[in-house]
Design a protein around this motif. Structure first.
Motif, PDB file in Angstrom:
ATOM      1  N   ILE A   3      27.496  31.646   1.669  1.00  0.00           N
ATOM      2  CA  ILE A   3      26.508  32.497   2.325  1.00  0.00           C
ATOM      3  C   ILE A   3      25.633  31.637   3.222  1.00  0.00           C
ATOM      4  N   GLN A  49      29.299  44.011   9.740  1.00  0.00           N
ATOM      5  CA  GLN A  49      30.199  42.868   9.803  1.00  0.00           C
ATOM      6  C   GLN A  49      30.183  42.259  11.207  1.00  0.00           C
ATOM      7  N   LYS A  69      31.624  37.297   9.418  1.00  0.00           N
ATOM      8  CA  LYS A  69      30.460  37.469   8.563  1.00  0.00           C
ATOM      9  C   LYS A  69      30.523  38.853   7.924  1.00  0.00           C
ATOM     10  N   PRO A  71      28.795  42.003   5.564  1.00  0.00           N
ATOM     11  CA  PRO A  71      27.461  42.612   5.614  1.00  0.00           C
ATOM     12  C   PRO A  71      26.420  41.779   4.862  1.00  0.00           C
ATOM     13  N   ALA A  72      25.182  41.888   5.298  1.00  0.00           N
ATOM     14  CA  ALA A  72      24.087  41.097   4.717  1.00  0.00           C
ATOM     15  C   ALA A  72      23.923  41.374   3.232  1.00  0.00           C
ATOM     16  N   LYS A  80      24.097  36.468   5.445  1.00  0.00           N
ATOM     17  CA  LYS A  80      25.416  37.063   5.272  1.00  0.00           C
ATOM     18  C   LYS A  80      26.413  36.058   4.715  1.00  0.00           C
ATOM     19  N   GLU A  82      29.783  34.159   4.872  1.00  0.00           N
ATOM     20  CA  GLU A  82      30.397  33.711   6.121  1.00  0.00           C
ATOM     21  C   GLU A  82      31.625  32.859   5.856  1.00  0.00           C
TER      22      GLU A  82
END
Length: 197
Positions: A3, A49, A69, A71-72, A80, A82
């Motif tokens: 993340i 995304q 990436k 979703p947060a 996010k 990654e």
């Protein structure tokens, strides 16, 4: 999934910020040429995304990176999960993305000064950013954490470093470059879509 624990802020005093950063680490200037991809109906980006093909040009080298990436996982910071990998041939990577049905959502250039820092045992990247279509200067400060369990303490460290650099809490922003560039482009050329070359 790794993340990206990141906070972004608008910079009020660029000279003071650069002076503070220059005392901590050498500056590494670079130009990022970003292409963001989405499904034709926009559903991919609408779900939070990101799919990005980036060319990084520095005095030493040119690199191409493909980044996904998810979703947060933290609403306040927008951090996010990654995945990122270097690609040898950006034209081939773009052809693959287009073959999978993705299209360029928006493209723009970021002018950056990167500083690699270390705080409380964490490797960090501070990036001072300008984007021609957007007024002002931004700072991004990020560190990569292995899981969501480490996100909160990582963001606490990020906030502390930003404070030490003179960045106030009220200057933090969740503004997205993609949205800001799209809005700026639309306001200048109401009849045209954002550039997607």
């Amino acid at each position: 999934m790794p993340i990206e624990a990141e906070l972004k802020a608008r910079v009020r005093d660029e000279a003071a910020l650069l002076s503070a950063l220059d005392q901590l680490a050498p500056a590494a200037p670079a130009t990022y040429r970003d292409h963001y991809f989405d499904s034709p109906d926009g559903a991919f980006a609408a779900s939070g995304q990101e799919l990005r093909l980036r060319t990084v040009q520095s005095p030493e080298e040119t690199r191409h990176l493909l980044t996904y990436k998810a979703p947060a996982v933290d609403r306040e910071s927008g951090s996010k999960p990654e995945h990122e990998t270097q690609v040898a041939d950006p034209r081939a990577a773009e052809a693959i993305l287009r073959g999978l049905g993705y299209r360029t959502q928006i493209a723009f250039t970021k002018h950056c000064r990167n500083y690699r820092l270390r705080s409380e045992g964490r490797d960090m990247l501070a990036t001072v950013v300008t984007v021609p279509e957007i007024d002002g200067t931004f700072i991004e400060l990020e560190t990569i954490v292995p899981s969501e369990a480490d996100l909160t303490p990582a963001l606490k460290t990020v906030r502390a470093v930003l404070r030490d650099l003179g960045i106030a809490e009220q200057d933090l922003t969740d503004e997205l470059y993609t949205a800001a560039v799209a809005a700026a482009t639309a306001s200048h050329d109401p009849g045209d879509r954002p550039a997607t070359t």
